[in-house]
Design an enzyme around this catalytic site. Structure first.
Site, PDB file in Angstrom:
ATOM      1  N   GLY A 213      47.004  27.440  28.866  1.00 61.77           N
ATOM      2  CA  GLY A 213      45.858  28.327  28.722  1.00 61.77           C
ATOM      3  C   GLY A 213      45.684  29.138  29.990  1.00 61.77           C
TER       4      GLY A 213
ATOM      5  CD  GLN B 283      42.980  30.308  35.013  1.00 63.09           C
ATOM      6  OE1 GLN B 283      43.064  30.414  33.795  1.00 63.09           O
ATOM      7  NE2 GLN B 283      43.540  29.313  35.670  1.00 63.09           N
TER       8      GLN B 283
ATOM      9  CB  CYS C  87      42.815  24.240  36.206  1.00 58.64           C
ATOM     10  SG  CYS C  87      42.344  25.970  36.224  1.00 58.64           S
ATOM     11  CG  LEU C  88      48.146  27.407  35.155  1.00 59.02           C
ATOM     12  CD1 LEU C  88      48.527  28.650  34.367  1.00 59.02           C
ATOM     13  CD2 LEU C  88      49.391  26.649  35.592  1.00 59.02           C
TER      14      LEU C  88
ATOM     15  CG  HIS D  23      40.099  24.299  31.071  1.00 58.33           C
ATOM     16  ND1 HIS D  23      40.337  23.247  31.926  1.00 58.33           N
ATOM     17  CD2 HIS D  23      40.575  25.405  31.725  1.00 58.33           C
ATOM     18  CE1 HIS D  23      40.915  23.704  33.039  1.00 58.33           C
ATOM     19  NE2 HIS D  23      41.078  25.004  32.935  1.00 58.33           N
ATOM     20  CD  GLU D  24      42.252  28.277  29.778  1.00 59.84           C
ATOM     21  OE1 GLU D  24      41.984  29.119  30.660  1.00 59.84           O
ATOM     22  OE2 GLU D  24      42.932  27.263  30.003  1.00 59.84           O
TER      23      GLU D  24
ATOM     24  CG  HIS E 197      38.878  29.523  33.855  1.00 55.22           C
ATOM     25  ND1 HIS E 197      38.925  29.274  35.210  1.00 55.22           N
ATOM     26  CD2 HIS E 197      39.808  28.707  33.297  1.00 55.22           C
ATOM     27  CE1 HIS E 197      39.850  28.333  35.442  1.00 55.22           C
ATOM     28  NE2 HIS E 197      40.388  27.968  34.302  1.00 55.22           N
TER      29      HIS E 197
HETATM   30 NI    NI Z   1      41.902  26.502  34.111  1.00 55.23          NI
END
Ligand code: NI
Length: 170
Positions: free
Chosen positions: A46, A51, A94-95, A136-137, A140
């Site tokens: 995701g 991000q 998470c990235l 989660h996304e 963000h």
């Molecule tokens: Ni994330």
């Protein structure tokens, strides 16, 4: 298409609230394509626009495990219109929080309304891993990271380690 650099915590952009997309046009479709390429390359399941430094309400996801199972979902201006009373716990990563994983409790199922890449209204019922990923996304887009769901003690420990790793890499 282009690979885009992914911001990591603590970056103030990741704590910012994203703006709704006014029109789903070629600019947004190019953004979605770049986000998917960046997500697959990372690799991740995701990615949210903040991000990569774009504060617009756009997310991409693909929970398929193998390349041949690719089944991307792109959401513009997603909204949760229903959430289950039942919760689920997943170990999240998470990235933007590289190398750190923690259990997070969220509703086990959600109904999400969004615009797809053609600008059409869609609604999905997500459960299992997809329910976790979409929540989660979407977090963000409101400047919330999964570590914000942890105790401040745990969150600060992770943030200190991320800062140290960044310093060591310089
Ligand atoms: Ni994330």
């Amino acid at each position: 298409m282009a690979l885009l650099p992914i911001l990591t915590a603590p970056d103030p952009v990741l704590k910012s609230k994203s703006k709704p997309v006014a029109a789903v046009d070629d600019r947004i479709r190019a953004l979605l394509a770049d986000m998917l390429e960046t997500m697959y390359h990372a690799p991740g399941i995701g990615l949210a626009a903040p991000q990569i430094g774009v504060l617009e309400r756009v997310i991409v996801m693909d929970i398929g495990r193998k390349e041949e199972d690719r089944d991307p979902i792109s959401m513009i201006n997603p909204e949760i219109v229903w959430a289950s009373d039942e919760d689920n716990t997943y170990e999240e990563g998470c990235l933007s929080v590289p190398e750190h994983y923690s259990n997070v409790v969220r509703p086990a199922a959600v109904k999400v309304r969004y615009l797809d890449e053609s600008g059409a209204r869609q609604e999905i019922h997500a459960d299992g891993l997809l329910a976790t990923v979409v929540q989660h996304e979407m977090d963000h887009l409101d400047g919330i990271l999964f570590i914000d769901h942890l105790s401040s003690l745990k969150r600060n420990m992770i943030l200190r380690k991320l800062l140290k790793a960044r310093k060591d890499a310089e």
